[in-house]
Design a protein around this motif. Sequence first.
Motif, mmCIF file in Angstrom:
data_model
loop_
_atom_site.group_PDB
_atom_site.id
_atom_site.type_symbol
_atom_site.label_atom_id
_atom_site.label_comp_id
_atom_site.label_asym_id
_atom_site.label_seq_id
_atom_site.Cartn_x
_atom_site.Cartn_y
_atom_site.Cartn_z
ATOM 1 N N LEU A 58 0.820 -1.204 0.000
ATOM 2 C CA LEU A 58 0.000 0.000 0.000
ATOM 3 C C LEU A 58 0.862 1.266 0.000
ATOM 4 O O LEU A 58 0.468 2.279 -0.570
ATOM 5 C CB LEU A 58 -0.941 -0.003 1.203
ATOM 6 C CG LEU A 58 -2.018 1.069 1.225
ATOM 7 C CD1 LEU A 58 -2.895 0.973 -0.015
ATOM 8 C CD2 LEU A 58 -2.860 0.933 2.468
ATOM 9 N N ASP A 59 2.033 1.217 0.607
ATOM 10 C CA ASP A 59 2.943 2.356 0.580
ATOM 11 C C ASP A 59 3.383 2.680 -0.842
ATOM 12 O O ASP A 59 3.499 3.843 -1.217
ATOM 13 C CB ASP A 59 4.172 2.088 1.450
ATOM 14 C CG ASP A 59 3.833 1.962 2.920
ATOM 15 O OD1 ASP A 59 2.768 2.478 3.334
ATOM 16 O OD2 ASP A 59 4.627 1.345 3.658
ATOM 17 N N VAL A 64 2.802 6.208 -5.748
ATOM 18 C CA VAL A 64 2.528 6.397 -7.173
ATOM 19 C C VAL A 64 1.371 7.367 -7.387
ATOM 20 O O VAL A 64 1.436 8.258 -8.239
ATOM 21 C CB VAL A 64 2.226 5.034 -7.849
ATOM 22 C CG1 VAL A 64 1.680 5.232 -9.249
ATOM 23 C CG2 VAL A 64 3.470 4.177 -7.870
ATOM 24 N N TYR A 65 0.293 7.242 -6.605
ATOM 25 C CA TYR A 65 -0.913 8.027 -6.845
ATOM 26 C C TYR A 65 -0.973 9.342 -6.061
ATOM 27 O O TYR A 65 -1.877 10.138 -6.292
ATOM 28 C CB TYR A 65 -2.155 7.198 -6.531
ATOM 29 C CG TYR A 65 -2.413 6.156 -7.588
ATOM 30 C CD1 TYR A 65 -2.840 6.527 -8.853
ATOM 31 C CD2 TYR A 65 -2.216 4.810 -7.327
ATOM 32 C CE1 TYR A 65 -3.075 5.586 -9.830
ATOM 33 C CE2 TYR A 65 -2.443 3.854 -8.294
ATOM 34 C CZ TYR A 65 -2.873 4.255 -9.544
ATOM 35 O OH TYR A 65 -3.101 3.317 -10.509
ATOM 36 N N LYS A 66 -0.056 9.594 -5.163
ATOM 37 C CA LYS A 66 -0.080 10.811 -4.342
ATOM 38 C C LYS A 66 0.010 12.092 -5.201
ATOM 39 O O LYS A 66 -0.763 13.021 -4.982
ATOM 40 C CB LYS A 66 1.040 10.763 -3.304
ATOM 41 C CG LYS A 66 1.084 11.954 -2.399
ATOM 42 C CD LYS A 66 -0.051 11.930 -1.426
ATOM 43 C CE LYS A 66 0.153 13.020 -0.402
ATOM 44 N NZ LYS A 66 -1.096 13.563 0.074
ATOM 45 N N PRO A 67 0.925 12.196 -6.179
ATOM 46 C CA PRO A 67 0.958 13.428 -6.990
ATOM 47 C C PRO A 67 -0.350 13.667 -7.754
ATOM 48 O O PRO A 67 -0.817 14.803 -7.858
ATOM 49 C CB PRO A 67 2.109 13.195 -7.964
ATOM 50 C CG PRO A 67 2.956 12.183 -7.313
ATOM 51 C CD PRO A 67 2.040 11.316 -6.510
ATOM 52 N N PHE A 68 -0.940 12.614 -8.272
ATOM 53 C CA PHE A 68 -2.205 12.744 -8.992
ATOM 54 C C PHE A 68 -3.310 13.198 -8.044
ATOM 55 O O PHE A 68 -4.106 14.082 -8.383
ATOM 56 C CB PHE A 68 -2.564 11.405 -9.638
ATOM 57 C CG PHE A 68 -3.802 11.458 -10.463
ATOM 58 C CD1 PHE A 68 -3.836 12.136 -11.668
ATOM 59 C CD2 PHE A 68 -4.955 10.831 -10.037
ATOM 60 C CE1 PHE A 68 -4.986 12.189 -12.436
ATOM 61 C CE2 PHE A 68 -6.113 10.878 -10.793
ATOM 62 C CZ PHE A 68 -6.122 11.554 -11.997
ATOM 63 N N SER A 69 -3.345 12.634 -6.855
ATOM 64 C CA SER A 69 -4.334 13.020 -5.854
ATOM 65 C C SER A 69 -4.159 14.478 -5.442
ATOM 66 O O SER A 69 -5.137 15.221 -5.305
ATOM 67 C CB SER A 69 -4.225 12.107 -4.635
ATOM 68 O OG SER A 69 -5.033 12.562 -3.604
#
Length: 77
Positions: A58-59, A64-69
Amino acid sequence: MWTILMILMISLHIALIEVPYLRRNAMKKEMLVFFIFLGIGTGLCIAESLKANIPNPLDWITYVYKPFSDFIFGTVE
């Protein structure tokens, strides 16, 4: 030491239960996948019993998705 031995004994017991059915029905691909997953699971259990630092998948997903979020929620405000 005993923990590792018990994990190996349980894995062997699982293999002894499942392999005859797979062999009897000529399921070669399924048996290969079974042994791969059993090996990965056994390895992870042994590593966990030795208190190894096992990364959480999950980390990686969060990384990976943090910048998009951040981009999506930054444009909402």
